[in-house]
Enzyme design. Sequence first.
Site, PDB file in Angstrom:
ATOM      1  N   GLY A 144      21.394 -20.021  11.135  1.00 55.19           N
ATOM      2  CA  GLY A 144      21.253 -21.390  11.470  1.00 55.19           C
ATOM      3  C   GLY A 144      22.435 -21.848  10.397  1.00 55.19           C
ATOM      4  CB  CYS A 145      25.169 -24.344  11.499  1.00 58.43           C
ATOM      5  SG  CYS A 145      24.171 -25.830  11.770  1.00 58.43           S
ATOM      6  CG  ASN A 146      21.699 -27.645   8.761  1.00 60.30           C
ATOM      7  OD1 ASN A 146      23.039 -28.401   8.796  1.00 60.30           O
ATOM      8  ND2 ASN A 146      21.141 -27.853   9.733  1.00 60.30           N
ATOM      9  CB  SER A 164      24.811 -19.732   7.058  1.00 67.61           C
ATOM     10  OG  SER A 164      25.531 -20.712   7.880  1.00 67.61           O
TER      11      SER A 164
END
Length: 346
Positions: free
Chosen positions: A149-151, A153
Amino acid sequence: MTYTVAVAGASGYAGGEVLRLLADHPEFEVTTVTASSNAGRPLVELQPHLRSYAELVLQETTPEVLRGHDVVFLALPHGASGAITDELDDDVLVIDCGADHRLADEGAWATFYGGEFHEPWAYGVPELPAAGGKLRDRLAGARKIAAPGCNASAVSLAIAPGIAAGIIEEDIVAVLAVGPSGAGKNLKVQYLASELLGSASPYGVGGTHRHVPEIAQNLVLAGAAAPRISFTPVLVPMARGILATVTAPLKPGVTGGQVRDAWESAYAAERFVQVLPAGAWPRTADVLGANTALIGVTVDEAANRVVAVLALDNLVKGTAGAAIQSANIALGLPEGTALTTNGVAP
């Protein structure tokens, strides 16, 4: 050797970014693209910037269509990829850009996502400290990989060096400025330009965001025992990008020099995660289009807290770039193939 590639969910933002990066990959040949409601339409109608794929037509997203490829990238909504992956052969390299194979805790999945639980796969953040090494070590030879998940990481990479070095308390506070592309091509009111422009809007407040258990899982991998995480993302009017400000109390006696040593040593050998010089701070503008995470770190002496600020492109290092980087490692290819550290400016 040339690997044949299928990209499912190719009409969305994440799938489109996977395709954009793969266009420059010398070892991967994209032969199949799929979608749901857009099946039957030329890819360039939905992704007009991807001119090199003008001959491809979107097919239905089914196991039958995806079978027979060497590599499959899934960029599907959360909860949609598990049923597909259950039907794919074990020898195919599958990279899931959704959440279905990220969490090891079935209870956390039920609380934050719901629906059928699927087994966790190797986690696709190669630079993340884990058990004295890096998660990169677990990706080599893998055939099933969960892209991050971008947030999750962003927060994890920002603060993990302090956890791994044992110099911070496990009381993490993270506030993120986030571009709306991370939510995908959803036709919802809060993502309309008239709602976003000139405004900043918090969401997933009070520990309700789905990336909270993923962050906690990552910090445990880095050495935390029972991390406490206060995580607040804020939508801001930029199409893509994340600026994460992450803080934690320092343990007694820890100096600013020890803090800088911990972050610099954690990422000294990393190409795609870079610690900036003391006093320098990252901007989302500097990582747009790049597979790069930039980190600034300091100590707030009055509060006795470390402050780490990380910028990344949520669609590249936060999703598609991490997926391709992990695929390269799994296949024994040079890790940075088709990926760049250079952003786009202005």
